[in-house]
Design a protein around this motif. Structure first.
Motif, PDB file in Angstrom:
ATOM      1  N   ASP A   1       0.807  -1.224   0.000  1.00  0.00           N
ATOM      2  CA  ASP A   1       0.000   0.000   0.000  1.00  0.00           C
ATOM      3  C   ASP A   1       0.839   1.274   0.000  1.00  0.00           C
ATOM      4  N   ASP A   2       2.158   1.103   0.036  1.00  0.00           N
ATOM      5  CA  ASP A   2       3.032   2.274   0.127  1.00  0.00           C
ATOM      6  C   ASP A   2       3.425   2.758  -1.265  1.00  0.00           C
ATOM      7  N   LEU A   3       4.272   3.779  -1.321  1.00  0.00           N
ATOM      8  CA  LEU A   3       4.822   4.222  -2.598  1.00  0.00           C
ATOM      9  C   LEU A   3       5.448   3.032  -3.314  1.00  0.00           C
ATOM     10  N   SER A   4       5.523   3.100  -4.627  1.00  0.00           N
ATOM     11  CA  SER A   4       6.146   2.014  -5.384  1.00  0.00           C
ATOM     12  C   SER A   4       7.656   2.022  -5.159  1.00  0.00           C
ATOM     13  N   PRO A   5       8.300   0.859  -5.291  1.00  0.00           N
ATOM     14  CA  PRO A   5       9.765   0.804  -5.181  1.00  0.00           C
ATOM     15  C   PRO A   5      10.451   1.756  -6.162  1.00  0.00           C
TER      16      PRO A   5
ATOM     17  N   VAL B   1     -11.747  28.636  -7.164  1.00  0.00           N
ATOM     18  CA  VAL B   1     -10.603  28.264  -6.323  1.00  0.00           C
ATOM     19  C   VAL B   1      -9.305  28.459  -7.113  1.00  0.00           C
ATOM     20  N   THR B   2      -8.262  28.948  -6.463  1.00  0.00           N
ATOM     21  CA  THR B   2      -7.016  29.276  -7.172  1.00  0.00           C
ATOM     22  C   THR B   2      -5.839  28.364  -6.827  1.00  0.00           C
ATOM     23  N   LEU B   3      -6.018  27.512  -5.821  1.00  0.00           N
ATOM     24  CA  LEU B   3      -4.929  26.628  -5.372  1.00  0.00           C
ATOM     25  C   LEU B   3      -5.594  25.471  -4.635  1.00  0.00           C
ATOM     26  N   VAL B   4      -5.025  24.263  -4.765  1.00  0.00           N
ATOM     27  CA  VAL B   4      -5.643  23.086  -4.136  1.00  0.00           C
ATOM     28  C   VAL B   4      -4.595  22.294  -3.373  1.00  0.00           C
ATOM     29  N   GLN B   5      -4.929  21.963  -2.129  1.00  0.00           N
ATOM     30  CA  GLN B   5      -4.076  21.083  -1.315  1.00  0.00           C
ATOM     31  C   GLN B   5      -4.811  19.777  -1.051  1.00  0.00           C
ATOM     32  N   LEU B   6      -4.161  18.670  -1.419  1.00  0.00           N
ATOM     33  CA  LEU B   6      -4.687  17.338  -1.104  1.00  0.00           C
ATOM     34  C   LEU B   6      -4.251  16.968   0.303  1.00  0.00           C
ATOM     35  N   ARG B   7      -5.249  16.786   1.177  1.00  0.00           N
ATOM     36  CA  ARG B   7      -4.957  16.420   2.572  1.00  0.00           C
ATOM     37  C   ARG B   7      -5.778  15.192   2.931  1.00  0.00           C
ATOM     38  N   ASP B   8      -5.097  14.114   3.293  1.00  0.00           N
ATOM     39  CA  ASP B   8      -5.765  12.876   3.685  1.00  0.00           C
ATOM     40  C   ASP B   8      -4.808  12.124   4.597  1.00  0.00           C
ATOM     41  N   PRO B   9      -4.739  12.567   5.859  1.00  0.00           N
ATOM     42  CA  PRO B   9      -3.667  12.086   6.736  1.00  0.00           C
ATOM     43  C   PRO B   9      -3.715  10.585   7.036  1.00  0.00           C
ATOM     44  N   ASP B  10      -4.872   9.948   6.830  1.00  0.00           N
ATOM     45  CA  ASP B  10      -4.956   8.520   7.131  1.00  0.00           C
ATOM     46  C   ASP B  10      -4.713   7.630   5.918  1.00  0.00           C
TER      47      ASP B  10
ATOM     48  N   HIS C   1      -2.877   5.652   2.858  1.00  0.00           N
ATOM     49  CA  HIS C   1      -1.566   5.078   2.567  1.00  0.00           C
ATOM     50  C   HIS C   1      -0.956   5.780   1.351  1.00  0.00           C
ATOM     51  N   GLY C   2       0.358   5.629   1.212  1.00  0.00           N
ATOM     52  CA  GLY C   2       1.077   6.317   0.146  1.00  0.00           C
ATOM     53  C   GLY C   2       0.542   6.035  -1.246  1.00  0.00           C
ATOM     54  N   ARG C   3       0.267   4.760  -1.527  1.00  0.00           N
ATOM     55  CA  ARG C   3      -0.136   4.415  -2.892  1.00  0.00           C
ATOM     56  C   ARG C   3      -1.495   5.025  -3.231  1.00  0.00           C
ATOM     57  N   ASP C   4      -2.402   5.034  -2.244  1.00  0.00           N
ATOM     58  CA  ASP C   4      -3.718   5.643  -2.425  1.00  0.00           C
ATOM     59  C   ASP C   4      -3.579   7.156  -2.629  1.00  0.00           C
ATOM     60  N   LEU C   5      -2.728   7.768  -1.832  1.00  0.00           N
ATOM     61  CA  LEU C   5      -2.487   9.212  -1.977  1.00  0.00           C
ATOM     62  C   LEU C   5      -1.936   9.552  -3.363  1.00  0.00           C
ATOM     63  N   VAL C   6      -1.044   8.703  -3.851  1.00  0.00           N
ATOM     64  CA  VAL C   6      -0.486   8.922  -5.187  1.00  0.00           C
ATOM     65  C   VAL C   6      -1.605   8.901  -6.226  1.00  0.00           C
ATOM     66  N   ALA C   7      -2.513   7.936  -6.108  1.00  0.00           N
ATOM     67  CA  ALA C   7      -3.617   7.844  -7.070  1.00  0.00           C
ATOM     68  C   ALA C   7      -4.520   9.072  -6.979  1.00  0.00           C
ATOM     69  N   GLN C   8      -4.829   9.507  -5.772  1.00  0.00           N
ATOM     70  CA  GLN C   8      -5.656  10.699  -5.582  1.00  0.00           C
ATOM     71  C   GLN C   8      -4.969  11.936  -6.174  1.00  0.00           C
TER      72      GLN C   8
END
Lengths: 212, 212
Positions: free
Chosen positions: A90-94, B35-44, B46-53
């Protein structure tokens, strides 16, 4: 050139289990008992706290020539100049980790089953953590226990160095080594032990016996 | 050269508040509203999910020339080629983020009080998020509300661009702009709005009126 690393007895830290004794004291005792690699794992810690923890461990491990791996947070590993990162599925890719850390970093990847192995892009991966060997309370999101047989099944698929992980203690360490892998990773067997040094020594003895 | 960014109306996403409508649909509506700027915030996440978002948001924002900022996870920002990161006081240091992301990245830092401002190393920081202006349920670990006066107190200390944040809606946005800052950041006022586009338009109108 990759930072050198030895998977023989790989300690993964648990913040709750080391809380009473302290992280550095637990790791120092484990190193005195024969741990060969250390992963800092604290999934609930903020980045700045993780950086402080990793710096303390790096100072402790460097004189012993023992590599420090940071779990999940590639940015923290970069910030402290750790030797590498360990990534879950679930983490960043290698590949993304390698792009940040460069060619010398050690990049490890967790793999639970032959199917997960087959689905993983292993470019840039230096070793695999295969498990959980037994059911474990340490990691809520770990998959079903695969036993030493499950470790052997992944072993048959790759020449990458492998460390078995998940619920491993001195009683089962030999069977895991018998699956043909380079080492065993432990959490509770050392972090929750009354005497982490003695626990590491017992694990090393079991590994040596199994290697024959 | 830094990626260009406009702090006027800065949307910070909240995973629970956008869940029903969806992250991309919420952000698209907010962008249509100004809106002029966007911050993706999802502290819970996982990295791979955040990358997709983050990839989905980047694809959505790029045609509009709107910068994408990732909260906390510098490694995720690097992996997706985001325009920058926003860091809290508990996150990696701005300098550590800059070392990973390079000279072009936008690096923002949260500051709650003049004392916290004074204690922060601001080298490599491109803008400050100052607040919380009002009490907010979005962020459990936010400090005490500082009001527009508190924002003005930090404004007096620095020439860095500032965005007020924390419990800001159209009713108070004008007072925050009146504190002399470049923009306002909102979470609930847009993410929890029945009509995010109309909510963004109302905020833009309030900001324009305050700017005179």
């Amino acid at each position: 050139m990759r930072h050198p690393f030895d998977l023989t007895l790989y300690l993964v830290t648990d913040p709750r289990q080391v809380a009473a004794r302290g992280l550095a004291a637990t790791v120092a005792a484990a190193v005195a008992g024969g741990v060969t690699l250390v992963q800092l794992r604290d999934p609930d810690a903020h980045g700045r706290d993780l950086v402080a923890q990793a710096r303390a461990l790096k100072a402790l491990l460097k004189p012993h020539g023992i590599a420090l791996i940071v779990n999940d947070r590639v940015d923290v590993a970069h910030a402290v100049g750790a030797d590498g990162v360990h990534l879950g599925q679930d983490d960043l890719s290698p590949q993304a980790a390698r792009a940040i850390l460069g060619p010398d970093a050690i990049v490890g990847l967790s793999v639970g089953t032959p199917a997960e192995f087959a689905a993983s892009d292993l470019s840039g991966v230096d070793y695999l953590g295969v498990g959980p060997v037994r059911a474990t309370g340490t990691k809520a999101d770990a998959g079903a226990a695969i036993g030493p047989e499950g470790v052997a099944a992944v072993r048959a698929l790759t020449a990458l160095p492998i460390v078995g992980i998940g619920g491993i203690d001195a009683a089962i360490a030999g069977a895991v080594i018998g699956a043909g892998v380079e080492g065993v990773a432990v959490v509770s067997a050392i972090c929750a032990a009354a005497d982490p040094k003695a626990a590491a020594e017992a694990l090393r003895a079991a590994i040596s016996a199994a290697r024959g």
